[in-house]
Structures are given as structure tokens and as C-alpha cells.
Design a protein around this motif. Structure first.
Motif, PDB file in Angstrom:
ATOM      1  N   SER A  65       0.826  -1.202   0.000  1.00 32.90           N
ATOM      2  CA  SER A  65       0.000   0.000   0.000  1.00 32.90           C
ATOM      3  C   SER A  65       0.864   1.257   0.000  1.00 32.90           C
ATOM      4  O   SER A  65       2.026   1.234   0.400  1.00 32.90           O
ATOM      5  CB  SER A  65      -0.944   0.019   1.201  1.00 32.90           C
ATOM      6  OG  SER A  65      -0.237   0.137   2.412  1.00 32.90           O
ATOM      7  N   PHE A  66       0.233   2.324  -0.442  1.00 36.26           N
ATOM      8  CA  PHE A  66       0.907   3.619  -0.484  1.00 36.26           C
ATOM      9  C   PHE A  66       1.383   4.031   0.896  1.00 36.26           C
ATOM     10  O   PHE A  66       2.546   4.406   1.081  1.00 36.26           O
ATOM     11  CB  PHE A  66      -0.052   4.661  -1.075  1.00 36.26           C
ATOM     12  CG  PHE A  66       0.432   6.069  -0.903  1.00 36.26           C
ATOM     13  CD1 PHE A  66       1.493   6.547  -1.662  1.00 36.26           C
ATOM     14  CD2 PHE A  66      -0.162   6.916   0.013  1.00 36.26           C
ATOM     15  CE1 PHE A  66       1.948   7.845  -1.505  1.00 36.26           C
ATOM     16  CE2 PHE A  66       0.278   8.214   0.183  1.00 36.26           C
ATOM     17  CZ  PHE A  66       1.337   8.687  -0.575  1.00 36.26           C
ATOM     18  N   LEU A  67       0.514   3.980   1.901  1.00 31.91           N
ATOM     19  CA  LEU A  67       0.899   4.451   3.227  1.00 31.91           C
ATOM     20  C   LEU A  67       1.895   3.518   3.915  1.00 31.91           C
ATOM     21  O   LEU A  67       2.662   3.963   4.762  1.00 31.91           O
ATOM     22  CB  LEU A  67      -0.329   4.694   4.104  1.00 31.91           C
ATOM     23  CG  LEU A  67      -1.062   5.990   3.757  1.00 31.91           C
ATOM     24  CD1 LEU A  67      -2.289   6.173   4.626  1.00 31.91           C
ATOM     25  CD2 LEU A  67      -0.161   7.199   3.851  1.00 31.91           C
ATOM     26  N   TYR A  68       1.918   2.260   3.548  1.00 31.51           N
ATOM     27  CA  TYR A  68       2.970   1.389   4.075  1.00 31.51           C
ATOM     28  C   TYR A  68       4.323   1.846   3.527  1.00 31.51           C
ATOM     29  O   TYR A  68       5.314   1.906   4.256  1.00 31.51           O
ATOM     30  CB  TYR A  68       2.713  -0.073   3.722  1.00 31.51           C
ATOM     31  CG  TYR A  68       3.663  -1.009   4.420  1.00 31.51           C
ATOM     32  CD1 TYR A  68       3.483  -1.334   5.753  1.00 31.51           C
ATOM     33  CD2 TYR A  68       4.761  -1.539   3.755  1.00 31.51           C
ATOM     34  CE1 TYR A  68       4.366  -2.182   6.413  1.00 31.51           C
ATOM     35  CE2 TYR A  68       5.652  -2.387   4.403  1.00 31.51           C
ATOM     36  CZ  TYR A  68       5.451  -2.703   5.721  1.00 31.51           C
ATOM     37  OH  TYR A  68       6.332  -3.528   6.383  1.00 31.51           O
ATOM     38  N   SER A  69       4.348   2.215   2.253  1.00 31.06           N
ATOM     39  CA  SER A  69       5.593   2.728   1.661  1.00 31.06           C
ATOM     40  C   SER A  69       6.029   4.017   2.347  1.00 31.06           C
ATOM     41  O   SER A  69       7.218   4.212   2.621  1.00 31.06           O
ATOM     42  CB  SER A  69       5.413   2.978   0.164  1.00 31.06           C
ATOM     43  OG  SER A  69       5.248   1.765  -0.521  1.00 31.06           O
ATOM     44  N   VAL A  70       5.073   4.901   2.640  1.00 27.01           N
ATOM     45  CA  VAL A  70       5.391   6.137   3.351  1.00 27.01           C
ATOM     46  C   VAL A  70       5.942   5.818   4.737  1.00 27.01           C
ATOM     47  O   VAL A  70       6.909   6.427   5.191  1.00 27.01           O
ATOM     48  CB  VAL A  70       4.150   7.058   3.443  1.00 27.01           C
ATOM     49  CG1 VAL A  70       4.412   8.247   4.359  1.00 27.01           C
ATOM     50  CG2 VAL A  70       3.739   7.527   2.054  1.00 27.01           C
ATOM     51  N   ASP A  71       5.335   4.848   5.399  1.00 28.20           N
ATOM     52  CA  ASP A  71       5.782   4.434   6.735  1.00 28.20           C
ATOM     53  C   ASP A  71       7.219   3.907   6.687  1.00 28.20           C
ATOM     54  O   ASP A  71       8.054   4.291   7.510  1.00 28.20           O
ATOM     55  CB  ASP A  71       4.828   3.357   7.266  1.00 28.20           C
ATOM     56  CG  ASP A  71       4.907   3.184   8.764  1.00 28.20           C
ATOM     57  OD1 ASP A  71       4.719   4.179   9.490  1.00 28.20           O
ATOM     58  OD2 ASP A  71       5.126   2.039   9.207  1.00 28.20           O
ATOM     59  N   ILE A  72       7.485   3.059   5.729  1.00 29.86           N
ATOM     60  CA  ILE A  72       8.828   2.492   5.575  1.00 29.86           C
ATOM     61  C   ILE A  72       9.839   3.600   5.269  1.00 29.86           C
ATOM     62  O   ILE A  72      10.947   3.606   5.813  1.00 29.86           O
ATOM     63  CB  ILE A  72       8.839   1.428   4.452  1.00 29.86           C
ATOM     64  CG1 ILE A  72       8.011   0.223   4.858  1.00 29.86           C
ATOM     65  CG2 ILE A  72      10.253   1.018   4.091  1.00 29.86           C
ATOM     66  CD1 ILE A  72       8.423  -0.412   6.158  1.00 29.86           C
ATOM     67  N   LEU A  73       9.457   4.541   4.443  1.00 31.78           N
ATOM     68  CA  LEU A  73      10.346   5.667   4.150  1.00 31.78           C
ATOM     69  C   LEU A  73      10.621   6.473   5.421  1.00 31.78           C
ATOM     70  O   LEU A  73      11.760   6.836   5.699  1.00 31.78           O
ATOM     71  CB  LEU A  73       9.742   6.556   3.067  1.00 31.78           C
ATOM     72  CG  LEU A  73      10.577   7.759   2.638  1.00 31.78           C
ATOM     73  CD1 LEU A  73      11.929   7.321   2.079  1.00 31.78           C
ATOM     74  CD2 LEU A  73       9.800   8.595   1.624  1.00 31.78           C
ATOM     75  N   GLY A  74       9.581   6.714   6.204  1.00 30.48           N
ATOM     76  CA  GLY A  74       9.753   7.445   7.457  1.00 30.48           C
ATOM     77  C   GLY A  74      10.703   6.744   8.402  1.00 30.48           C
ATOM     78  O   GLY A  74      11.629   7.361   8.946  1.00 30.48           O
ATOM     79  N   TYR A  75      10.504   5.459   8.613  1.00 27.89           N
ATOM     80  CA  TYR A  75      11.383   4.726   9.515  1.00 27.89           C
ATOM     81  C   TYR A  75      12.804   4.602   8.966  1.00 27.89           C
ATOM     82  O   TYR A  75      13.759   4.507   9.730  1.00 27.89           O
ATOM     83  CB  TYR A  75      10.785   3.362   9.877  1.00 27.89           C
ATOM     84  CG  TYR A  75       9.738   3.521  10.942  1.00 27.89           C
ATOM     85  CD1 TYR A  75      10.101   3.694  12.274  1.00 27.89           C
ATOM     86  CD2 TYR A  75       8.390   3.557  10.624  1.00 27.89           C
ATOM     87  CE1 TYR A  75       9.152   3.886  13.254  1.00 27.89           C
ATOM     88  CE2 TYR A  75       7.429   3.747  11.598  1.00 27.89           C
ATOM     89  CZ  TYR A  75       7.812   3.909  12.907  1.00 27.89           C
ATOM     90  OH  TYR A  75       6.870   4.105  13.877  1.00 27.89           O
TER      91      TYR A  75
END
Length: 158
Positions: A65-75
């Protein structure tokens, strides 16, 4: 990270400053993700809206998902923040402990960032649940030991 920056010796502030910048990027990305989940996704799911076209792009689906990718980028930025900030600490004892926990957290970066392509990497990336608390606890100990409130009157903290 602001505390780390102010604590760092002048000749090491570049490292804490870089860490602070990456920590800020982390905070922005993760805040967007959590805010969208709490204010947009969860209320609609509680209303039983699970299939609307407007909701689908914002569902948090691990590895897909898009927000999982954003989460991974954040971490990933969190790992970069700790990796760079680690080099603000050069001493022995608790300084060494802080430095090594922060470096260890930073070295998890490839496993965090690449798990979106190869999900089993999450098991290695999950080590952040040890390295990040280790860094924060050791920093708390360091800051507590060097707290002006703990210093004897007329004696500067070590």
C-alpha cells in the motif's frame, strides 16, 4: 534530537545537525501517516465503509500500500537520523553505549527500506524494537547524569 544537538561538542555538531534534519523528515512522514489513519481511515472503517474508492488508497496494507511505503520511508529516515547523530558521541562509557545503539539502529536501514520488495526482511528490520529503545534509554541515562539539577553547586557536569 535537538537535545543531542545541543549536547554535542562544537566540532561534532555537524553530525547531530544532520541527524536532526533526518529526524524532522521522519516526524513529518510518520505524522502524516498516523494522522490519515486516525482521522480518515479509522472513522470510515468504523462506519462500515470498507470498499469506497476514496478509502482504498489510504488503507495501511503491509507490503502492498501507499501508506505502508510512506511508513517504511519514514522509519528509514529515523535510521539515518540515529546513524548520523551517533558520530556526535566520541567518549567512553555511556557515550560509547549511546553511539553503538544509534549505529546499530542506523544499520537496520537497508532491511527497513527494502522490505517493501522482499517482505521477509521485516524480521531483521524488527531489531529496531531493541536498538531504538536502547538508544533512547542510554541517551536518557547520559542526559540524566549530566543534568545541571544533579550537579553540585559550583561544579560543572562532567
Amino acid at each position: 534530537m535537538v537535545s543531542v544537538h545541543y549536547y554535542a561538542p562544537e566540532e561534532r555538531k555537524i553530525w547531530s545537525h544532520i541527524g536532526l534534519v533526518f529526524a524532522t523528515i521522519y516526524a513529518v512522514l510518520i505524522s502524516i501517516n498516523y494522522y490519515v489513519q486516525l482521522t480518515f481511515v479509522v472513522p470510515r472503517l468504523l462506519q462500515g465503509d470498507t470498499n469506497s474508492v476514496s478509502l482504498q488508497p489510504f488503507l495501511f496494507v503491509p507490503f502492498d500500500s501507499f501508506l505502508y511505503s510512506v511508513d517504511i520511508l519514514g522509519y528509514s529516515f529515523m535510521s539515518l537520523a540515529t546513524l548520523f547523530a551517533a558520530f556526535a558521541f566520541t567518549g567512553e562509557g555511556i557515550h560509547r553505549t549511546v553511539r553503538w545503539f544509534m549505529i546499530a539502529n542506523g544499520l537496520i536501514l537497508p532491511f527497513l527500506a527494502l522490505q517493501i520488495y522482499y517482505p521477509p526482511l521485516i524480521w531483521i528490520a524488527a531489531l529496531w524494537a531493541i536498538t531504538f529503545p536502547g538508544a533512547t534509554i542510554s541517551l536518557a541515562v547520559l542526559f540524566r547524569r549530566n543534568s545541571p539539577a544533579r550537579a553540585e553547586p559550583g561544579v560543572a557536569p562532567a
